[in-house]
Scaffold this motif. Structure first.
Motif, PDB file in Angstrom:
ATOM      1  N   GLY A 316       0.700  -1.315   0.009  1.00 49.91           N
ATOM      2  CA  GLY A 316      -0.056   0.078   0.007  1.00 49.91           C
ATOM      3  C   GLY A 316       0.857   1.121  -0.057  1.00 49.91           C
ATOM      4  N   GLY A 317       1.921   1.248  -0.643  1.00 51.21           N
ATOM      5  CA  GLY A 317       2.823   2.442  -0.774  1.00 51.21           C
ATOM      6  C   GLY A 317       3.529   2.619   0.235  1.00 51.21           C
ATOM      7  N   TRP A 318       4.310   3.810   0.638  1.00 55.34           N
ATOM      8  CA  TRP A 318       5.079   4.320   1.616  1.00 55.34           C
ATOM      9  C   TRP A 318       4.453   4.160   3.085  1.00 55.34           C
ATOM     10  CZ3 TRP A 318       9.977   3.345   1.281  1.00 55.34           C
ATOM     11  CH2 TRP A 318      10.577   3.529   0.123  1.00 55.34           C
ATOM     12  N   GLU A 319       3.140   4.762   2.821  1.00 51.53           N
ATOM     13  CA  GLU A 319       2.390   5.022   4.012  1.00 51.53           C
ATOM     14  C   GLU A 319       2.035   3.489   4.767  1.00 51.53           C
ATOM     15  OE1 GLU A 319      -2.048   6.773   5.390  1.00 51.53           O
ATOM     16  OE2 GLU A 319      -1.135   7.520   3.588  1.00 51.53           O
ATOM     17  N   GLY A 320       1.536   2.593   3.700  1.00 49.55           N
ATOM     18  CA  GLY A 320       1.127   1.581   4.175  1.00 49.55           C
ATOM     19  C   GLY A 320       2.280   0.825   4.726  1.00 49.55           C
ATOM     20  N   LEU A 321       3.541   0.891   4.035  1.00 49.13           N
ATOM     21  CA  LEU A 321       4.782   0.246   4.760  1.00 49.13           C
ATOM     22  C   LEU A 321       5.158   0.714   6.022  1.00 49.13           C
ATOM     23  CD1 LEU A 321       7.109  -1.956   4.122  1.00 49.13           C
ATOM     24  CD2 LEU A 321       8.213   0.244   2.993  1.00 49.13           C
ATOM     25  N   GLY A 322       5.054   2.074   6.093  1.00 46.15           N
ATOM     26  CA  GLY A 322       5.397   2.469   7.521  1.00 46.15           C
ATOM     27  C   GLY A 322       4.359   1.926   8.577  1.00 46.15           C
ATOM     28  N   SER A 323       2.966   1.904   8.211  1.00 42.49           N
ATOM     29  CA  SER A 323       2.044   1.375   9.248  1.00 42.49           C
ATOM     30  C   SER A 323       2.174  -0.082   9.315  1.00 42.49           C
ATOM     31  CB  SER A 323       0.635   1.399   8.414  1.00 42.49           C
ATOM     32  OG  SER A 323      -0.595   0.636   9.313  1.00 42.49           O
ATOM     33  N   ALA A 324       2.866  -0.933   8.607  1.00 40.07           N
ATOM     34  CA  ALA A 324       2.908  -2.338   8.796  1.00 40.07           C
ATOM     35  C   ALA A 324       3.913  -2.502   9.762  1.00 40.07           C
ATOM     36  CB  ALA A 324       3.266  -3.171   7.279  1.00 40.07           C
ATOM     37  N   LEU A 325       5.215  -1.633   9.274  1.00 49.18           N
ATOM     38  CA  LEU A 325       6.565  -1.804  10.395  1.00 49.18           C
ATOM     39  C   LEU A 325       6.197  -1.343  11.607  1.00 49.18           C
ATOM     40  CD1 LEU A 325       9.222  -0.666   7.518  1.00 49.18           C
ATOM     41  CD2 LEU A 325       8.810  -3.016   8.374  1.00 49.18           C
ATOM     42  N   THR A 326       5.346  -0.403  11.920  1.00 47.42           N
ATOM     43  CA  THR A 326       5.262  -0.018  13.225  1.00 47.42           C
ATOM     44  C   THR A 326       4.069  -0.802  14.043  1.00 47.42           C
ATOM     45  OG1 THR A 326       3.549   1.666  12.381  1.00 47.42           O
ATOM     46  CG2 THR A 326       5.843   2.427  12.588  1.00 47.42           C
ATOM     47  N   ASP A 327       3.542  -1.722  13.385  1.00 43.25           N
ATOM     48  CA  ASP A 327       2.568  -2.636  13.812  1.00 43.25           C
ATOM     49  C   ASP A 327       3.321  -3.503  14.821  1.00 43.25           C
ATOM     50  OD1 ASP A 327       1.184  -5.132  14.373  1.00 43.25           O
ATOM     51  OD2 ASP A 327      -0.410  -3.964  13.134  1.00 43.25           O
ATOM     52  N   PRO A 328       2.925  -3.876  16.351  1.00 41.44           N
ATOM     53  CA  PRO A 328       3.530  -4.781  17.152  1.00 41.44           C
ATOM     54  C   PRO A 328       4.021  -5.932  16.358  1.00 41.44           C
ATOM     55  CG  PRO A 328       1.787  -3.546  18.210  1.00 41.44           C
ATOM     56  CD  PRO A 328       1.761  -3.129  16.818  1.00 41.44           C
ATOM     57  N   VAL A 329       3.261  -6.669  15.663  1.00 44.13           N
ATOM     58  CA  VAL A 329       3.369  -7.917  15.062  1.00 44.13           C
ATOM     59  C   VAL A 329       4.894  -7.813  14.427  1.00 44.13           C
ATOM     60  CG1 VAL A 329       2.615  -9.535  13.262  1.00 44.13           C
ATOM     61  CG2 VAL A 329       1.216  -8.623  14.903  1.00 44.13           C
ATOM     62  N   ALA A 330       4.966  -6.711  13.138  1.00 42.23           N
ATOM     63  CA  ALA A 330       6.143  -6.505  12.582  1.00 42.23           C
ATOM     64  C   ALA A 330       7.346  -6.223  13.463  1.00 42.23           C
ATOM     65  CB  ALA A 330       6.076  -5.388  11.563  1.00 42.23           C
ATOM     66  N   VAL A 331       7.144  -5.348  14.382  1.00 45.52           N
ATOM     67  CA  VAL A 331       8.295  -4.929  15.462  1.00 45.52           C
ATOM     68  C   VAL A 331       8.608  -5.935  16.165  1.00 45.52           C
ATOM     69  CG1 VAL A 331       8.647  -3.282  17.458  1.00 45.52           C
ATOM     70  CG2 VAL A 331       7.442  -2.686  15.662  1.00 45.52           C
ATOM     71  N   GLY A 332       7.719  -6.713  16.737  1.00 44.05           N
ATOM     72  CA  GLY A 332       8.044  -7.942  17.286  1.00 44.05           C
ATOM     73  C   GLY A 332       8.963  -9.030  16.734  1.00 44.05           C
ATOM     74  N   ILE A 333       8.647  -9.194  15.453  1.00 44.78           N
ATOM     75  CA  ILE A 333       9.262 -10.115  14.708  1.00 44.78           C
ATOM     76  C   ILE A 333      10.497  -9.801  14.136  1.00 44.78           C
ATOM     77  CG2 ILE A 333       9.354 -11.165  12.309  1.00 44.78           C
ATOM     78  CD1 ILE A 333       6.263 -11.317  12.251  1.00 44.78           C
ATOM     79  N   ILE A 334      10.902  -8.534  13.869  1.00 48.28           N
ATOM     80  CA  ILE A 334      12.213  -7.796  13.468  1.00 48.28           C
ATOM     81  C   ILE A 334      13.113  -7.879  14.476  1.00 48.28           C
ATOM     82  CG2 ILE A 334      13.161  -5.498  12.969  1.00 48.28           C
ATOM     83  CD1 ILE A 334      10.747  -5.182  11.074  1.00 48.28           C
ATOM     84  N   THR A 335      12.664  -7.446  15.827  1.00 47.44           N
ATOM     85  CA  THR A 335      13.305  -7.438  16.999  1.00 47.44           C
ATOM     86  C   THR A 335      13.748  -8.736  17.335  1.00 47.44           C
ATOM     87  OG1 THR A 335      12.106  -5.473  17.772  1.00 47.44           O
ATOM     88  CG2 THR A 335      13.499  -6.654  19.253  1.00 47.44           C
ATOM     89  N   ALA A 336      12.852  -9.943  17.146  1.00 50.59           N
ATOM     90  CA  ALA A 336      13.118 -11.161  17.517  1.00 50.59           C
ATOM     91  C   ALA A 336      14.073 -11.832  16.851  1.00 50.59           C
ATOM     92  CB  ALA A 336      11.940 -11.914  17.558  1.00 50.59           C
ATOM     93  N   LEU A 337      14.091 -11.549  15.286  1.00 47.73           N
ATOM     94  CA  LEU A 337      14.850 -12.453  14.334  1.00 47.73           C
ATOM     95  C   LEU A 337      16.298 -11.642  14.320  1.00 47.73           C
ATOM     96  CD1 LEU A 337      12.727 -12.985  11.238  1.00 47.73           C
ATOM     97  CD2 LEU A 337      13.802 -14.780  12.803  1.00 47.73           C
ATOM     98  N   VAL A 338      16.336 -10.347  14.212  1.00 52.79           N
ATOM     99  CA  VAL A 338      17.629  -9.415  14.194  1.00 52.79           C
ATOM    100  C   VAL A 338      18.376  -9.421  15.311  1.00 52.79           C
ATOM    101  CG1 VAL A 338      18.791  -7.148  13.613  1.00 52.79           C
ATOM    102  CG2 VAL A 338      16.629  -8.191  12.240  1.00 52.79           C
TER     103      VAL A 338
END
Length: 457
Positions: A316-338
């Motif tokens: 959904g564009g940059w706005e959608g990407l920003g919304s997805a990356l700030t979702d606790p689901v994505a934040v939790g996954i990125i933090t956990a993997l990296v």
């Protein structure tokens, strides 16, 4: 290069357990062959995922999702599925069949059958599963709906990680590559267990009981392969393949994820030839035949198709990407993997050296273990599967989880490249020494010296 100092002996006279030792030459050669095949599969996997992401975010995105959601199959057997579901439940079972074969080989005939060699990757894999799960749970603690995705960042993608390692680490020691592969194999075993235990929402015992019949017959015929089929491999295929498909269908109907059937079928295949069937010198066993036939199908077809149908998410564009990356689901996954993966793997390995007689091999540095641990943060195939099982295919949480998985895998690959690329240069000379074979017997001197030292101890 200066000569490596001798390994010290503890006061009780018993040698230290060496972490990241070379292992046996036979095992090193076998692992090298697997790595070459997985490298090709990893490249296809990445290519399929990139095509899916581009298509899903293009003006023709509707055609991508329409293709993914096309249904076919037989409803009474619970087999009327979409193409995406067929890829996740059907084609991915081939990948898990090979995982089952590899797990059994490692623990029956590989270096992991020895406790002193298996304890390190097993412990590291447990840490690499537990810490990411805890980090994800901590980030999503206030949301029960997203908390059920705790297992998403626990798995390492073998093909993806090996492909990156092949590109950036052509001169890294084989022991580091073996450590990554065995770590990922044990990691997969834990992921399979998690899927079977925590992601079986409704168990239907009748088809599960019926599944034991074809599975038992499959295991019996596989064990008696030479006796019943001789050298006629086609006859074995004509009987074993239908039995495997029936087992898969019944496990799928039972409510347990069908990829578990692939693992069970892999476990049922014998790894070591019995003396009654000619022993090791009587030609390749059934496990070797199946691995030779199925690995190209898995790496070249099954996993890339799964990645194609699973990785496509409309951002959904940059706005959608920003919304997805700030979702606790994505934040939790990125933090956990990296962060969680390297903390879990490096931390448990280091702790093992402080609480036991284990010690890092003199030819390695802790930065090497850190680099491999970063690479283990590439979670793709199994992570995408667990995300769908956690949140449901095509839901907003599932889409945000996919964005998190893709972002974390890319970031982990970049960080691992920065660390391991510099180490790769330093190991170039060491690799040349490993290939010296002064007595021309086909086995490098370094393996013979370590074997002799092991026999003396």
């Amino acid at each position: 290069m200066s000569e490596t100092p001798p390994t010290p002996i503890p006061p009780n006279g018993r040698p230290f357990l060496t972490i990241l030792g070379r292992g046996s030459y036979t095992e090193a050669k076998r692992i090298a062959g697997i790595l070459r095949k997985e490298t090709v599969g990893g490249a296809l996997l990445v290519a399929a995922a990139v095509v899916a992401i581009i298509w899903a975010n293009s003006p023709a995105s509707e055609s991508y999702f329409a293709l993914r959601d096309v249904e076919f199959g037989y409803e009474p057997w619970h087999l009327k599925l979409s193409l995406g579901a067929w890829a996740a439940d059907g084609l991915l079972a081939i990948f898990f069949f090979l995982v089952g074969l590899e797990l059994k080989r490692e623990f029956v005939a590989g270096d992991l059958r020895q406790l002193n060699k298996s304890i390190v990757p097993i412990t590291a894999a447990v840490g690499g599963v537990a810490i990411p799960a805890l980090i994800y749970a901590a980030v999503n603690l206030g949301s029960p709906d997203t908390l059920r995705g705790w297992a998403i960042p626990t798995a390492t993608d073998i093909a993806f990680a090996v492909a990156v390692l092949a590109i950036i680490g052509s001169h890294l020691p084989s022991a580091l590559r073996i450590f990554l592969l065995t770590l990922a194999v044990v990691d997969d075993l834990l992921a399979i267990t998690i899927i079977a235990v925590f992601y079986t929402s409704e168990l239907n015992p009748v088809p599960l009981m019926f599944a034991l019949l074809p599975l038992g017959l499959y295991a019996f015929l596989a064990q008696k392969f030479r006796r019943f089929f001789g050298l006629h491999a086609m006859a074995a295929w004509a009987i074993l393949l239908p039995l495997g498909m029936i087992t898969w269908a019944l496990v799928h109907a039972s409510g347990i994820h069908a990829t578990v059937a692939g693992v069970l079928l892999g476990f049922a295949v014998p790894v070591i030839r019995s003396q009654a069937s000619g022993g090791p010198d009587a030609g390749p066993g059934l496990a070797e035949i199946f691995e030779h036939r199925f690995r190209p199908i898995s790496a070249g077809v099954a996993v890339p198709i799964f990645a194609f149908f699973s990785a496509g998410v409309a951002v959904g564009g940059w706005e959608g990407l920003g919304s997805a990356l700030t979702d606790p689901v994505a934040v939790g996954i990125i933090t956990a993997l990296v962060l969680g993966k390297p903390i879990g793997i490096l931390g448990t390995t280091w702790l093992l050296t402080k609480t036991t007689k284990a010690r890092l091999d003199d030819s390695f540095k802790w930065i090497d273990v850190f680099g491999v641990a970063l690479l283990a943060g590439i979670g793709f195939t199994v992570s995408l599967l667990v995300a769908e099982l956690s949140f449901g295919h095509g839901t907003e949480a599932d889409d945000h989880a996919k964005v998190g998985i893709l972002a974390a895998s890319l970031l982990a690959a970049i960080l691992a490249t920065i660390v391991l690329r510099t180490r790769n240069v330093q190991y170039r000379q060491a690799e040349e020494e490993e290939t010296i074979d002064s007595d021309h017997d086909g086995i490098p001197d370094v393996y013979e010296q370590e074997d002799a030292a092991g026999r003396q101890s």
